[in-house]
Enzyme design. Structure first.
Site, PDB file in Angstrom:
ATOM      1  CD  GLU A  56      38.847  -2.330  -9.031  1.00 47.54           C
ATOM      2  OE1 GLU A  56      38.749  -3.532  -8.716  1.00 47.54           O
ATOM      3  OE2 GLU A  56      38.522  -1.895 -10.158  1.00 47.54           O
ATOM      4  CE  LYS A 125      35.806  -5.726  -8.899  1.00 50.68           C
ATOM      5  NZ  LYS A 125      37.072  -5.525  -9.645  1.00 50.68           N
ATOM      6  CB  CYS A 179      35.652  -2.260 -11.193  1.00 51.62           C
ATOM      7  SG  CYS A 179      36.279  -2.339 -12.903  1.00 51.62           S
ATOM      8  N   GLY A 361     -10.383  24.190 -37.029  1.00 53.31           N
ATOM      9  CA  GLY A 361     -10.324  25.638 -37.066  1.00 53.31           C
ATOM     10  C   GLY A 361      -8.898  26.073 -37.320  1.00 53.31           C
ATOM     11  N   GLY A 365      -1.929  30.416 -36.702  1.00 59.91           N
ATOM     12  CA  GLY A 365      -0.974  30.342 -35.596  1.00 59.91           C
ATOM     13  C   GLY A 365      -0.347  28.961 -35.468  1.00 59.91           C
TER      14      GLY A 365
END
Length: 456
Positions: A56, A125, A179, A361, A365
């Protein structure tokens, strides 16, 4: 991969390099400041940055105080901007610089967008602070209501207002705020994003107070995430006056809630950081993963950019394990969250159907292990006897001793019910029924059909 091919590919997929810069400045010394800005701009151009953003009021410095009333300073500002225009005549990249600009007897704190020897637009701004250590309203007016206007500057008529978006021929679109705009309840960048901007730039002068840096980063992260955009933030550095406050030169570049790059504060020299933004990914996410398209679209003027520099080589870390945190503490937290989500979902279904037993089941794994752990967590939450979790393991031709023992030890450790059903004999019987030799492991489906005489 050749550079020409790679450049074509990166451009095709919407990657653009952006830069956030903190030039070393001297208060009210426009000549010195312009030289610093110009040096950084050249470096950014060499690095193939499409857009470089500065802090700025960087042309004059932010902390000029009542010198903003002096016409001599504004004359020097105009001369400095003209010098930048001359420099930019050989640049493809865009620079966004901050300067005080007069318009209709009012002074505005502005962002000036420059490319190829021309000012493409000037954005004032919106939110001018007048609290605690800030008293900008002493000099500057708010530009939040300025739309559709033209500014006469350096003998050019320039688009002026908060309704400006800047768009490249290949679809890149960006917006600019300044800003305090980010700190407001509804930042201007939110409206810019809804209107199509995937890149948002903030020219800032945020002073350093203990703890403020973390809050500032949180704001940038949050706004980039809320807007599903790239957010480029550059704040004033140590060259500013310290009469009232101290500036640290904070710079950061975020994308959809993640900080891609952040500079170092309190450097007594210029610095610039770069990051490659994936704008195509952002556009896709806006459609597929958010309620973005339900937002209201305000009218904006689109300013056409010239062609932007293309990235010749991607400079961006791509995490090969995006769902697995690198830190152990974060991984543990993530795993707990996964179990909690799965267990909560299972608990609701079990309670809804009135089931007293869950049958799983278990192979030994990863998938079945995760399923069992989630079920165990759900039973704990329901205060159910874990013996009602019935795990069935069915060893066969493909089962190894290791996986079978893993399954057994897991079930024993958790105290659940385990049943073992060997399916070897069942498989052999099946082979016999279909006339298949178990010793042959090279059967294709076509060969099997031909030899067996099956028509299906």
């Amino acid at each position: 991969m050749g550079s020409k091919y790679q450049e074509k590919e990166l451009d095709m997929f919407g990657f653009y390099r952006v830069a956030a810069a903190v030039p070393k400045v001297r208060v009210a010394n426009v000549v010195f400041n312009i030289d610093q800005i110009a040096d950084i701009w050249r470096i950014s151009e060499e690095q193939n940055a499409a857009i470089v953003s500065f802090p700025e009021l960087c042309i004059t410095s932010y902390s000029c105080g009542d010198l903003f009333y002096q016409q001599q300073l504004h004359n020097a500002t105009a001369e400095g901007i003209q010098k930048l225009l001359d420099i930019s005549s050989t640049c493809q990249s865009v620079a966004i610089v901050g300067a005080p600009i007069w318009h209709r007897n009012r002074l505005y704190n502005c962002a000036i967008v420059i490319q190829n020897g021309a000012i493409l637009g000037v954005v004032p701004k919106s939110f001018v602070p007048e609290h605690k250590e800030y008293y900008e309203k002493r000099w500057f007016s708010s530009g939040m209501d300025i739309r559709g206007e033209t500014l006469r500057f350096l003998d050019y008529d320039v688009p002026f207002g908060v309704d400006l978006l800047f768009k490249s021929p290949k679809g890149l679109c960006f917006g600019v705020e300044i800003c305090e705009d980010l700190w407001s309840v509804v930042p201007p960048s939110s409206w810019q994003a809804l209107a199509g901007a995937t890149l948002l730039f903030n020219l800032s002068a945020s002073d350093e107070i203990v703890g403020k840096s973390d809050y500032r980063e949180a704001l940038v992260r949050q706004q980039s995430a809320r807007c599903v955009a790239g957010y480029v933030y550059a704040s004033c550095g140590m060259g500013e006056s310290t009469t009232d406050v101290v500036f640290g030169g904070d710079v950061m570049i975020a994308e959809n809630g993640a900080i891609l790059e952040r500079g170092e504060r309190f450097l007594d020299e210029s610095q610039v950081i770069f990051a490659d933004i994936d704008t195509e990914r952002l556009q896709t996410m806006r459609i597929s993963e958010t309620s973005f398209t339900d937002g209201k679209i305000e009218p904006f003027r689109e300013i056409t950019l010239s062609s932007l520099p293309a990235i010749r080589q991607l400079n961006r870390h791509i995490d090969p394990y995006p769902f697995v945190p690198s830190k152990k503490s974060e991984r543990t937290k993530r795993c707990r969250e996964i179990f909690s989500i799965q267990a909560a979902g299972l608990q609701k279904r079990v309670e809804h159907i009135g089931s007293k037993v869950c049958v799983l089941g278990i192979s030994g794994g990863l998938d079945s292990t995760l399923a069992l752990l989630a079920t165990y967590r759900a039973f704990e939450s329901m205060r159910r006897d874990v013996k009602d979790i019935v795990c069935v393991t069915m060893p066969g031709f493909g089962t190894t001793g290791r996986t079978l023992q893993n399954a057994k030890r897991l079930c024993e450790g958790l105290g659940v019910t385990l049943r073992e059903i060997d399916i070897t004999d069942i498989c052999l019987e099946h082979f016999e029924k279909i006339g298949h030799d178990p010793s042959r492991h090279d059967e294709s489906l076509k060969t099997f059909r031909q030899e067996s005489g099956l028509k299906y």
